[in-house]
Design an enzyme around this catalytic site. Structure first.
Site, PDB file in Angstrom:
ATOM      1  N   GLU A 122      -4.856  17.030 -11.389  1.00 50.78           N
ATOM      2  CA  GLU A 122      -5.238  17.237 -13.060  1.00 50.78           C
ATOM      3  C   GLU A 122      -7.063  17.706 -13.093  1.00 50.78           C
ATOM      4  OE1 GLU A 122      -4.851  14.436 -16.242  1.00 50.78           O
ATOM      5  OE2 GLU A 122      -3.114  15.788 -16.822  1.00 50.78           O
ATOM      6  N   HIS A 128      -0.024  18.022 -27.157  1.00 46.27           N
ATOM      7  CA  HIS A 128      -0.165  16.508 -26.954  1.00 46.27           C
ATOM      8  C   HIS A 128      -1.293  15.995 -27.681  1.00 46.27           C
ATOM      9  CE1 HIS A 128       3.095  17.086 -24.167  1.00 46.27           C
ATOM     10  NE2 HIS A 128       3.144  15.976 -24.015  1.00 46.27           N
ATOM     11  N   LYS A 175       6.732  23.158 -14.254  1.00 44.46           N
ATOM     12  CA  LYS A 175       5.862  22.128 -14.328  1.00 44.46           C
ATOM     13  C   LYS A 175       5.466  21.889 -12.749  1.00 44.46           C
ATOM     14  CE  LYS A 175       4.770  17.316 -14.907  1.00 44.46           C
ATOM     15  NZ  LYS A 175       5.081  15.947 -15.345  1.00 44.46           N
ATOM     16  N   ASN A 206      -0.670  19.666 -21.582  1.00 44.37           N
ATOM     17  CA  ASN A 206      -0.952  18.885 -22.846  1.00 44.37           C
ATOM     18  C   ASN A 206      -0.699  19.711 -24.126  1.00 44.37           C
ATOM     19  OD1 ASN A 206      -1.496  16.406 -21.496  1.00 44.37           O
ATOM     20  ND2 ASN A 206      -3.454  17.125 -20.996  1.00 44.37           N
ATOM     21  N   ARG A 222       0.726  -1.020   0.082  1.00 50.34           N
ATOM     22  CA  ARG A 222       0.059   0.037   0.064  1.00 50.34           C
ATOM     23  C   ARG A 222       0.824   1.350  -0.010  1.00 50.34           C
ATOM     24  NH1 ARG A 222      -2.255  -3.524   3.694  1.00 50.34           N
ATOM     25  NH2 ARG A 222      -4.076  -4.475   2.623  1.00 50.34           N
ATOM     26  N   ARG A 241      -3.702  21.895 -14.769  1.00 50.60           N
ATOM     27  CA  ARG A 241      -2.590  21.074 -15.249  1.00 50.60           C
ATOM     28  C   ARG A 241      -2.795  20.666 -16.822  1.00 50.60           C
ATOM     29  NH1 ARG A 241      -0.306  16.151 -11.283  1.00 50.60           N
ATOM     30  NH2 ARG A 241       1.182  15.217 -12.788  1.00 50.60           N
ATOM     31  N   GLU A 299       9.644  19.112 -24.922  1.00 54.93           N
ATOM     32  CA  GLU A 299       8.735  19.439 -23.589  1.00 54.93           C
ATOM     33  C   GLU A 299       9.453  20.867 -22.652  1.00 54.93           C
ATOM     34  OE1 GLU A 299       6.309  17.523 -22.712  1.00 54.93           O
ATOM     35  OE2 GLU A 299       6.398  15.741 -23.806  1.00 54.93           O
ATOM     36  N   LYS A 351       3.092  11.234 -11.173  1.00 60.66           N
ATOM     37  CA  LYS A 351       2.394  10.364 -12.034  1.00 60.66           C
ATOM     38  C   LYS A 351       3.039   9.180 -12.033  1.00 60.66           C
ATOM     39  CE  LYS A 351      -1.028  13.078 -15.061  1.00 60.66           C
ATOM     40  NZ  LYS A 351      -1.038  13.266 -16.332  1.00 60.66           N
ATOM     41  N   HIS A 405      -0.066  12.844 -29.954  1.00 57.57           N
ATOM     42  CA  HIS A 405      -0.738  11.529 -29.658  1.00 57.57           C
ATOM     43  C   HIS A 405      -1.382  10.994 -30.898  1.00 57.57           C
ATOM     44  CE1 HIS A 405      -0.990  12.385 -25.105  1.00 57.57           C
ATOM     45  NE2 HIS A 405       0.319  12.020 -25.225  1.00 57.57           N
ATOM     46  N   HIS A 440       7.714  10.368 -28.683  1.00 55.29           N
ATOM     47  CA  HIS A 440       6.551  11.212 -27.967  1.00 55.29           C
ATOM     48  C   HIS A 440       7.064  12.642 -28.179  1.00 55.29           C
ATOM     49  CE1 HIS A 440       3.782  12.693 -25.041  1.00 55.29           C
ATOM     50  NE2 HIS A 440       4.770  13.203 -24.791  1.00 55.29           N
TER      51      HIS A 440
HETATM   52  N1  LIG Z   1       4.938  10.206 -15.199  1.00 52.96           N
HETATM   53  C1  LIG Z   1       4.727  11.271 -15.835  1.00 52.96           C
HETATM   54  O1  LIG Z   1       4.585  12.531 -15.465  1.00 52.96           O
HETATM   55  C2  LIG Z   1       5.280  11.094 -17.514  1.00 52.96           C
HETATM   56  C3  LIG Z   1       5.516  12.141 -18.197  1.00 52.96           C
HETATM   57  C4  LIG Z   1       6.178  12.070 -19.528  1.00 52.96           C
HETATM   58  C5  LIG Z   1       6.461  10.827 -19.874  1.00 52.96           C
HETATM   59  N2  LIG Z   1       6.092   9.871 -19.033  1.00 52.96           N
HETATM   60  C6  LIG Z   1       6.454   8.455 -19.628  1.00 52.96           C
HETATM   61  O2  LIG Z   1       7.822   8.231 -19.752  1.00 52.96           O
HETATM   62  C7  LIG Z   1       8.106   7.347 -20.891  1.00 52.96           C
HETATM   63  C8  LIG Z   1       9.106   8.131 -21.863  1.00 52.96           C
HETATM   64  O3  LIG Z   1      10.252   8.698 -21.403  1.00 52.96           O
HETATM   65  P1  LIG Z   1      11.540   8.638 -21.873  1.00 52.96           P
HETATM   66  O4  LIG Z   1      11.459   9.292 -23.179  1.00 52.96           O
HETATM   67  O5  LIG Z   1      12.491   8.754 -20.882  1.00 52.96           O
HETATM   68  O6  LIG Z   1      11.380   7.006 -22.429  1.00 52.96           O
HETATM   69  P2  LIG Z   1      12.571   5.696 -22.244  1.00 52.96           P
HETATM   70  O7  LIG Z   1      12.393   5.456 -20.546  1.00 52.96           O
HETATM   71  O8  LIG Z   1      12.175   4.484 -23.078  1.00 52.96           O
HETATM   72  O9  LIG Z   1      14.103   6.049 -22.480  1.00 52.96           O
HETATM   73  C9  LIG Z   1      14.407   6.293 -23.871  1.00 52.96           C
HETATM   74  C10 LIG Z   1      15.509   5.564 -24.325  1.00 52.96           C
HETATM   75  O10 LIG Z   1      16.588   5.936 -23.816  1.00 52.96           O
HETATM   76  C11 LIG Z   1      17.491   5.105 -23.054  1.00 52.96           C
HETATM   77  N3  LIG Z   1      18.191   5.639 -22.127  1.00 52.96           N
HETATM   78  C12 LIG Z   1      17.840   6.276 -20.932  1.00 52.96           C
HETATM   79  N4  LIG Z   1      18.675   6.866 -20.283  1.00 52.96           N
HETATM   80  C13 LIG Z   1      19.785   6.898 -20.983  1.00 52.96           C
HETATM   81  C14 LIG Z   1      21.102   7.523 -20.829  1.00 52.96           C
HETATM   82  N5  LIG Z   1      21.648   8.312 -19.988  1.00 52.96           N
HETATM   83  N6  LIG Z   1      21.942   7.230 -21.987  1.00 52.96           N
HETATM   84  C15 LIG Z   1      21.687   6.282 -22.810  1.00 52.96           C
HETATM   85  N7  LIG Z   1      20.371   5.885 -22.981  1.00 52.96           N
HETATM   86  C16 LIG Z   1      19.569   6.192 -22.147  1.00 52.96           C
HETATM   87  C17 LIG Z   1      16.244   4.187 -22.497  1.00 52.96           C
HETATM   88  O11 LIG Z   1      17.221   2.626 -22.032  1.00 52.96           O
HETATM   89  C18 LIG Z   1      15.330   4.133 -23.689  1.00 52.96           C
HETATM   90  O12 LIG Z   1      15.876   3.127 -24.613  1.00 52.96           O
HETATM   91  C19 LIG Z   1       6.591   7.149 -21.345  1.00 52.96           C
HETATM   92  O13 LIG Z   1       6.414   5.828 -20.833  1.00 52.96           O
HETATM   93  C20 LIG Z   1       5.695   8.209 -20.988  1.00 52.96           C
HETATM   94  O14 LIG Z   1       4.654   7.454 -20.736  1.00 52.96           O
HETATM   95  C21 LIG Z   1       5.827  10.042 -17.820  1.00 52.96           C
HETATM   96 ZN   LIG Z   2       4.688  15.004 -23.200  1.00 52.81          ZN
END
Ligand SMILES: NC(=O)c1ccc[n+]([C@@H]2O[C@H](COP(=O)([O-])OP(=O)(O)OC[C@H]3O[C@@H](n4cnc5c(N)ncnc54)[C@H](O)[C@@H]3O)[C@@H](O)[C@H]2O)c1
Ligand SMILES: [Zn+2]
Length: 364
Positions: A235, A246, A225, A243, A119, A239, A183, A141, A250, A263
């Site tokens: 949200e 987005h 942010k 987007n 939990r 918030r 972003e 999130k 998307h 993305h």
């Molecule tokens: N929680 C939130 O508020 C929030 C906000 C935006 C995005 N997200 C989520 O985040 C995800 C996207 O995140 P992302 O763009 O970081 O993608 P990701 O985590 O897939 O990373 C992108 C790629 O870079 C590699 N990588 C990471 N750090 C590295 C480094 N220092 N050197 C070399 N390679 C590295 C990863 O292994 C991967 O192959 C999505 O699932 C999205 O839904 C969440």
């Molecule tokens: Zn985004």
């Protein structure tokens, strides 16, 4: 040069440490780990680069390590279950702390695990992509994807702290880096015209991964942010401004097949489309549209929708976007650079014009 931001969320407040070479800064971790048990979660790409250094810092705790496969397709309940299993096999108790080392995928999964294991237990975020540093590390999130929808299973759960080491960006590939910049630029467009102007001055330094510029851009992005999240943690209103770009983005990501457009690339084209639609209503000047397109282009990001997606396809994809509340599609549009608004008050005919494939957008 290093800096600390304090995200003010009452008893869920936490610090965000931003600087270079913070990974091995022992003093940042200890105050945020209550018990003796620590689980370090990373993936196959990031672990060989950075895991040992973090593990060395956590020497002295009962440390377990889990290296997951790399990729959005592994952000699932099945893979999440592997973290639960590892926690149970190691008899981790409620005072344990999870440490997420990786991009947004690792952060979201580890965070959701921390939200639901017994939990709710503590977790620390060490985001290693620019996108994760400026976006997913702020706001709490967490979650995983379901076969029927992205991020459909999740929870709000704030980390104990976030450690952003800009040196980890040295190994990130250029395309991922630019996707993160989308972003960053978004924050300037939403509510910070001065930051947008700063980005116009420093975009080349950022692309060269200049440490001072990176720290500043990440700090300003997190502040922006944090400001919006603090005003609206769960949200309901403001918030939604986050987007910007987005809903269009998307649609592009899905329409082109997941993984073909990153993305951030979809968001970049989406912001250019939002600027175009705003200008068609006379809300945004054509000069400002030109500035938006120029900055995104210099950041090596796309500024036009792919011609493969028809107008009808766009409309269909946009209406299933989960941000479409109560049937009416609300969009985030711009009154000026640094002044975004949430509105359902746009003319469908003008939206059609923005979505017409191959039609050049308003701009230079
Ligand atoms: N929680 C939130 O508020 C929030 C906000 C935006 C995005 N997200 C989520 O985040 C995800 C996207 O995140 P992302 O763009 O970081 O993608 P990701 O985590 O897939 O990373 C992108 C790629 O870079 C590699 N990588 C990471 N750090 C590295 C480094 N220092 N050197 C070399 N390679 C590295 C990863 O292994 C991967 O192959 C999505 O699932 C999205 O839904 C969440
Ligand atoms: Zn985004």
């Amino acid at each position: 040069m290093n800096t600390t931001l304090n995200l003010d969320l009452g008893d869920r407040s936490y610090p965000i440490y931003i600087g270079s070479d913070l990974l091995t800064n022992v003093g940042l971790y200890h105050p945020h780990i209550r018990g003796r048990q620590v689980m370090l979660v990373s993936n196959e790409t990031v672990a060989p680069l950075y895991l040992q250094r973090v593990a060395a810092v956590l020497d002295g705790y009962q440390l377990a390590q889990l290296v997951l496969p790399d990729g959005e397709e592994f952000k699932t309940l099945d893979v999440l279950n592997r973290i639960f299993s590892a926690l149970l096999e190691n008899r981790f108790n409620r005072n344990c702390c999870l440490v997420a080392l990786g991009g947004g995928v690792i952060g979201d999964m580890t965070g959701f695990d921390a939200a639901s294991y017994q939990r709710g237990v503590d977790f620390i975020q060490i985001p290693t992509t620019l996108l994760a540093q400026v976006d997913s590390s702020v706001g709490g999130k967490t979650g995983v994807n379901h076969a029927l929808g992205k991020n459909m299973i999740g929870a709000f759960h704030q980390p104990r702290c976030v450690i952003i080491d800009t040196a980890t960006l040295d190994t990130l590939d250029d395309r991922q880096f630019s996707a993160g910049l989308a972003e960053v630029i978004k924050y300037g467009l939403i509510e910070d015209a001065d930051f947008f102007a700063w980005l116009e001055e420093h975009i080349d330094a950022l692309l060269a991964r200049d440490t001072t510029s990176l720290i500043y851009a990440i700090e300003r992005s997190c502040l922006c942010k944090a400001d919006i999240v603090a005003a609206d943690e769960r949200e309901s209103g403001k918030r939604a401004l986050l987007n910007l770009g987005h809903t269009f983005g998307h649609a592009i990501e899905t329409g082109m097949g997941y993984g073909n457009w990153l993305h951030g690339e979809g968001v970049a084209a989406g912001m250019a489309m939002a600027a175009d639609l705003s200008a068609r209503h006379g809300w945004l000047s054509t000069e400002d549209v030109a500035r938006v397109r120029a900055l995104l282009t210099r950041a090596r990001l796309p500024v036009d929708a792919p011609a493969e997606i028809s107008r009808q396809q766009f409309l269909d994809l946009m209406s299933v976007d989960k941000k479409a509340v109560d049937g009416g599609l609300r969009l985030i549009l711009l009154d000026a650079i640094g002044q975004a608004k949430i509105t359902a008050d746009y003319q469908p005919g003008l939206l059609d014009a923005t979505l017409e494939p191959g039609l050049s957008l308003t701009g230079p």
